[in-house]
Motif scaffolding. Structure first.
Motif, short mmCIF file in Angstrom:
data_model
loop_
_atom_site.label_atom_id
_atom_site.label_comp_id
_atom_site.label_asym_id
_atom_site.label_seq_id
_atom_site.Cartn_x
_atom_site.Cartn_y
_atom_site.Cartn_z
N ALA A 31 0.85 -1.20 0.00
CA ALA A 31 0.00 0.00 0.00
C ALA A 31 0.88 1.25 0.00
N GLU A 32 1.90 1.24 0.84
CA GLU A 32 2.79 2.40 0.94
C GLU A 32 3.56 2.60 -0.36
N GLU A 33 3.98 1.50 -0.95
CA GLU A 33 4.71 1.57 -2.22
C GLU A 33 3.81 2.16 -3.33
N LEU A 34 2.57 1.67 -3.41
CA LEU A 34 1.66 2.15 -4.45
C LEU A 34 1.38 3.65 -4.30
N ALA A 35 1.33 4.11 -3.03
CA ALA A 35 1.03 5.53 -2.78
C ALA A 35 2.12 6.45 -3.32
N SER A 36 3.31 5.89 -3.57
CA SER A 36 4.41 6.73 -4.08
C SER A 36 4.37 6.83 -5.61
N VAL A 61 -2.39 -9.17 -8.12
CA VAL A 61 -2.43 -8.99 -6.66
C VAL A 61 -3.69 -9.63 -6.08
N SER A 62 -3.52 -10.33 -4.95
CA SER A 62 -4.63 -10.93 -4.21
C SER A 62 -4.79 -10.22 -2.88
N ILE A 63 -6.03 -10.07 -2.40
CA ILE A 63 -6.22 -9.46 -1.07
C ILE A 63 -6.39 -10.51 0.02
N GLY A 64 -6.26 -11.78 -0.30
CA GLY A 64 -6.36 -12.79 0.75
C GLY A 64 -6.74 -14.14 0.19
N ALA A 102 -4.59 4.87 -0.46
CA ALA A 102 -4.93 6.30 -0.34
C ALA A 102 -4.61 6.85 1.04
N ARG A 103 -4.67 5.99 2.08
CA ARG A 103 -4.36 6.45 3.43
C ARG A 103 -2.93 6.96 3.56
N TYR A 104 -2.05 6.55 2.62
CA TYR A 104 -0.65 7.02 2.65
C TYR A 104 -0.44 8.26 1.80
N ILE A 105 -1.47 8.74 1.11
CA ILE A 105 -1.30 9.94 0.29
C ILE A 105 -1.44 11.17 1.19
N ASP A 106 -0.53 12.13 1.01
CA ASP A 106 -0.52 13.33 1.84
C ASP A 106 -1.89 14.00 1.89
N GLY A 107 -2.34 14.31 3.10
CA GLY A 107 -3.58 15.06 3.27
C GLY A 107 -4.84 14.22 3.27
N VAL A 108 -4.73 12.92 3.00
CA VAL A 108 -5.94 12.08 2.98
C VAL A 108 -6.45 11.85 4.41
N LEU A 109 -5.55 11.53 5.32
CA LEU A 109 -5.94 11.37 6.72
C LEU A 109 -5.75 12.70 7.43
N GLY A 110 -6.69 13.04 8.31
CA GLY A 110 -6.51 14.22 9.16
C GLY A 110 -5.45 13.90 10.21
#
Ligand code: ADE
Length: 233
Positions: free
Chosen positions: A96-101, A128-131, A150-158
């Motif tokens: 997830a973190e890699e994709l956000a970059s 990719v499999s989710i489980g 998306a949670r790793y994209i700047d500004g998405v999480l408060g």
């Protein structure tokens, strides 16, 4: 960042207008373009599937509508193109973190029994499999991948929704949380959490994290090279 989703069920993705994801899209933190694969079928009935060569149950997504859709939304292959399938590599927090970059991620949701293998050979970078379970299609998996990324994209999480202390951030599962009331149906909040001693609170949380991880996910401890803590039982 831009996500593209290719699907025959675009309605699934309306949920992306809701909650934290909806706020992020409205604020322009990332964009989402949903494409209906059916619109790229040259068949007069907009057919996108056919019987499998070699026989067997179910239908298979035909290559041409999918390839034409991929090439229409990503003509210069700028996106990392992912196909969601139970036989893909396992999705995880690190991915997830890699994709956000990335600047662009394209998610192909297959339906039916699968997609023609030549789509994967010609147009896909990663499966990719989710489980380890089988869903009826790749729409929910695409939503899972998008949400976690998306949670790793700047500004998405408060600021109050940080990724720093949650499960997996340290490689461990997260400690338990409590809020008011102090006693609920006879169950009291652990004293240490109301002691005001931040050092003791941190120690308590670290110990609970370790304990929960040892009990539920010993594989995570092994990955970190940590021995399971001794328990009373
Ligand atoms: N499609 C159906 N099941 C799936 C799964 N577990 N992961 C990704 N895509 C899928």
């Amino acid at each position: 960042m831009r996500f593209d989703v290719l699907t025959i069920f675009p309605e699934y993705f309306e949920v992306m207008h809701t909650g934290i994801m909806g706020r992020a899209v409205r604020d322009g933190r990332f964009s989402l373009v949903v494409t209906n694969i059916r619109d790229y079928s040259l068949d007069k009935h907009h057919k996108t599937d056919d019987y499998p060569y070699g026989g067997g149950a179910g239908m298979v997504m035909t290559p041409d509508p999918v390839m034409r859709a991929i090439e229409a939304v990503d003509p210069d292959h700028e996106a990392l193109r992912i196909y969601l399938s139970p036989k893909g590599v396992p999705f995880c927090q690190e991915m997830a973190e890699e994709l956000a970059s990335r600047e662009r991620v394209l998610l192909l949701s297959g339906g039916y029994e699968g997609i023609d293998e030549r789509i994967i050979e010609l147009g896909i970078d990663r499966e990719v499999s989710i489980g380890d379970y089988v869903l009826t299609g790749g729409e929910l998996p695409a939503l899972v991948v998008m949400n976690a990324t998306a949670r790793y994209i700047d500004g998405v999480l408060g600021s109050e929704e940080s990724t720093d202390e949650e499960s997996f951030a340290s490689g461990l599962l997260e400690y338990p949380h409590y809020t008011r009331p102090r006693v609920y149906r006879g169950l009291a909040v652990p004293d240490v959490l109301v002691s005001g001693d931040h050092g003791e609170v941190a120690k308590w949380r670290a110990a609970r994290s370790l304990e929960i991880t040892a009990e539920r996910r010993p594989d995570l401890l092994a990955k970190l090279g940590i021995k399971a803590p001794k328990t009373d039982g």
